[in-house]
Scaffold this motif. Structure first.
Motif, PDB file in Angstrom:
ATOM      1  N   SER A 113       0.840  -1.201   0.000  1.00  0.00           N
ATOM      2  CA  SER A 113       0.000   0.000   0.000  1.00  0.00           C
ATOM      3  C   SER A 113       0.870   1.243   0.000  1.00  0.00           C
ATOM      4  N   ARG A 128      -3.231   4.167   1.755  1.00  0.00           N
ATOM      5  CA  ARG A 128      -4.689   4.149   1.840  1.00  0.00           C
ATOM      6  C   ARG A 128      -5.187   3.430   3.083  1.00  0.00           C
ATOM      7  N   TRP A 129      -4.456   2.434   3.513  1.00  0.00           N
ATOM      8  CA  TRP A 129      -4.888   1.609   4.646  1.00  0.00           C
ATOM      9  C   TRP A 129      -4.157   1.980   5.922  1.00  0.00           C
ATOM     10  N   SER A 173       2.333   2.280   4.607  1.00  0.00           N
ATOM     11  CA  SER A 173       2.922   2.425   3.288  1.00  0.00           C
ATOM     12  C   SER A 173       4.285   1.746   3.297  1.00  0.00           C
ATOM     13  N   ASP A 230      -3.981  -0.008  -3.331  1.00  0.00           N
ATOM     14  CA  ASP A 230      -4.731   1.246  -3.150  1.00  0.00           C
ATOM     15  C   ASP A 230      -5.660   1.563  -4.318  1.00  0.00           C
ATOM     16  N   THR A 231      -5.503   0.867  -5.437  1.00  0.00           N
ATOM     17  CA  THR A 231      -6.359   1.107  -6.599  1.00  0.00           C
ATOM     18  C   THR A 231      -7.702   0.390  -6.500  1.00  0.00           C
ATOM     19  N   TYR A 256     -11.384   1.707  -7.854  1.00  0.00           N
ATOM     20  CA  TYR A 256     -11.284   3.085  -8.353  1.00  0.00           C
ATOM     21  C   TYR A 256     -12.502   3.424  -9.226  1.00  0.00           C
ATOM     22  N   ASP A 288     -15.166   3.637  -5.418  1.00  0.00           N
ATOM     23  CA  ASP A 288     -14.769   3.929  -4.040  1.00  0.00           C
ATOM     24  C   ASP A 288     -13.929   5.203  -4.054  1.00  0.00           C
ATOM     25  N   SER A 289     -14.385   6.222  -3.363  1.00  0.00           N
ATOM     26  CA  SER A 289     -13.715   7.526  -3.417  1.00  0.00           C
ATOM     27  C   SER A 289     -12.332   7.510  -2.789  1.00  0.00           C
ATOM     28  N   SER A 290     -12.033   6.504  -1.985  1.00  0.00           N
ATOM     29  CA  SER A 290     -10.712   6.448  -1.358  1.00  0.00           C
ATOM     30  C   SER A 290      -9.670   5.764  -2.240  1.00  0.00           C
ATOM     31  N   ALA A 291     -10.112   5.162  -3.342  1.00  0.00           N
ATOM     32  CA  ALA A 291      -9.197   4.438  -4.222  1.00  0.00           C
ATOM     33  C   ALA A 291      -8.373   5.399  -5.068  1.00  0.00           C
ATOM     34  N   THR A 292      -7.185   4.962  -5.404  1.00  0.00           N
ATOM     35  CA  THR A 292      -6.299   5.755  -6.255  1.00  0.00           C
ATOM     36  C   THR A 292      -6.230   5.146  -7.655  1.00  0.00           C
TER      37      THR A 292
END
Length: 417
Positions: free
Chosen positions: A79, A82-83, A86, A112-113, A116, A119-123
């Motif tokens: 990660s 996001r969680w 890192s 972290d993707t 996407y 989910d608004s938190s995804a990159t």
């Protein structure tokens, strides 16, 4: 497929590894004709288990247990924050080192993707590329042991039409920055590709880069044998490399046909990686293979995946030849020595009777994680004599030695039969 987890689901099941020399050696893994080849040009079929490292960074010793379960590959969750954690370059290097110590191929995946566009938190996959660049020093030069799964489940059930262009752009950006690894790309729709976006556009991605493996995650969408077979056939029939990157025997969105997933990937020589070793939460604890990271406490899913029909033990996946030394050896990949002084076997196939003792290079070896390795196996031969602690106690090679003022038997010798 949506994941309702405190630690997301990423089941990537690693399948049989049938070494079959088929193409010239390369700096790392490569893809040709829909098959994966290791750096020695031997066919490699990833078969193993996912490990949720980013949520459990203190459980890195799980990799030894995953290897002992029969895996030749581990998919490791990373990660960029996001969680709440890192993994930096030094941590990624340590993970790769642990993979090498246990003769596992590392499929490193950026989590972290996940989802996407929904989910608004995804990159994005573009952000994933930046993460891989940040840990470049840890992965470049280790292409023999590492595949890069660019982004886990990179689109949810919204905006997934952008999967093809985003995937090609991410691949090209990594290549431009010097990454020569085999790249694994996940399907959209939370990995399950119910829209067939990856299926229909995979040839365009493969045309843009020839060293790509496609990965589908099979949960509730794949609840019949026909759906499993039809999807996988769509890739193999066109010479595209496909693996089942995640699956389980149950899920909140339906009941996957794990029996067909396991049997068909085995019969077709397709890679599979199961989710997950341990640590699932938020209602999907049933996807743990062991309880509390305890390799001695298998769950129902773990028993099924490891010891069941078409499971890891039945498949007996072969390690990548850069570890086994066939057809070439790699400096610094010695499998190591067990506590009893015997070397570890480079492959579980060296132990056909399953007692934890094998025979390689004209001497006994120990299967990592077996009773012979953990000290729970008797130290006395069937004829009542103790086993010799070293083959040097038997200078004439007849299987009988002399230690501590009494006769001893060399394990695996004629005297031990």
């Amino acid at each position: 497929m949506r994941r309702a987890i405190a630690l997301m689901i990423g089941v990537l099941i690693a399948l049989v590894g049938i070494p079959a020399t088929a193409q010239a050696a390369s700096p790392g893994f490569s893809v040709s004709g829909g098959k994966i080849y290791d750096a020695n040009g031997a066919q490699f079929i990833p078969q193993g288990i996912n490990h949720a490292h980013t949520w459990y960074p203190d459980e890195l010793d799980s990799l030894a247990a995953i290897r002992a379960a029969g895996a030749n590959t581990v998919r490791v969750v990373l990660s960029g924050g996001r969680w709440g954690t890192s993994e930096n370059a030094s941590e990624v290097a340590a993970i790769i080192g642990e993979c090498k110590a246990n003769q596992l191929v590392c499929i490193l995946e950026y989590h972290d993707t996940t989802g996407y566009g929904e989910d608004s938190s995804a990159t994005s996959l573009a952000a994933a590329v930046q993460y891989w660049k940040s840990v470049k020093s840890a992965v470049v030069g280790r292409e023999k042991y590492v595949m890069i799964n660019i982004g886990n489940e990179p689109f949810g059930n919204s905006s997934y039409s952008g999967w093809t262009s985003a995937t090609i752009s991410a691949i090209q950006a990594l290549r431009a920055d010097g990454f020569t690894h085999t790249l694994v790309v996940d399907a959209p729709n939370w990995g399950q590709d119910w829209s067939n976006t990856m299926r229909d556009n995979a040839p365009a991605v493969a045309a843009a880069d020839g060293n790509v493996v496609f990965s589908v995650h099979m949960y509730g969408v794949y609840d019949t044998a026909a759906e499993v077979r039809t999807y996988l056939d769509a890739f193999t029939s066109r010479g595209l490399a496909i693996i089942v990157g995640e699956f389980g025997d149950n899920h909140s969105d339906g009941n996957p046909d794990e029996a067909t997933i396991m049997s068909y990937t085995r019969s077709q020589g397709i890679g599979m990686l199961g989710w997950s070793w341990s640590g699932n939460g938020s209602g999907v604890e049933y996807l743990d293979m062991v309880n509390g990271f305890n390799s001695s406490s298998l769950t129902a899913w773990g028993q099924r995946f490891i010891n069941g029909v078409d499971g890891l033990k039945a498949r007996n996946p072969q390690v990548a030849t850069v570890y086994s030394g066939d057809p070439g050896t790699d400096p610094g990949t010695d499998p190591g020595t067990a506590p009893n002084g015997y070397p570890y076997c480079s492959s579980a196939s060296s132990d056909p009777d399953g007692d934890g003792w094998g025979w390689e290079q004209s001497r006994s070896c120990v299967v990592r994680g077996s009773a012979a390795d953990t000290g729970t196996q008797p130290s006395t031969a069937p004829n009542g004599y103790p086993y010799c602690s070293s083959t040097s106690s038997d200078p004439d090679g007849d299987g009988w030695g002399w230690e501590q003022s009494r006769s001893c038997v060399v394990r695996g010798s004629a005297a031990d039969r």
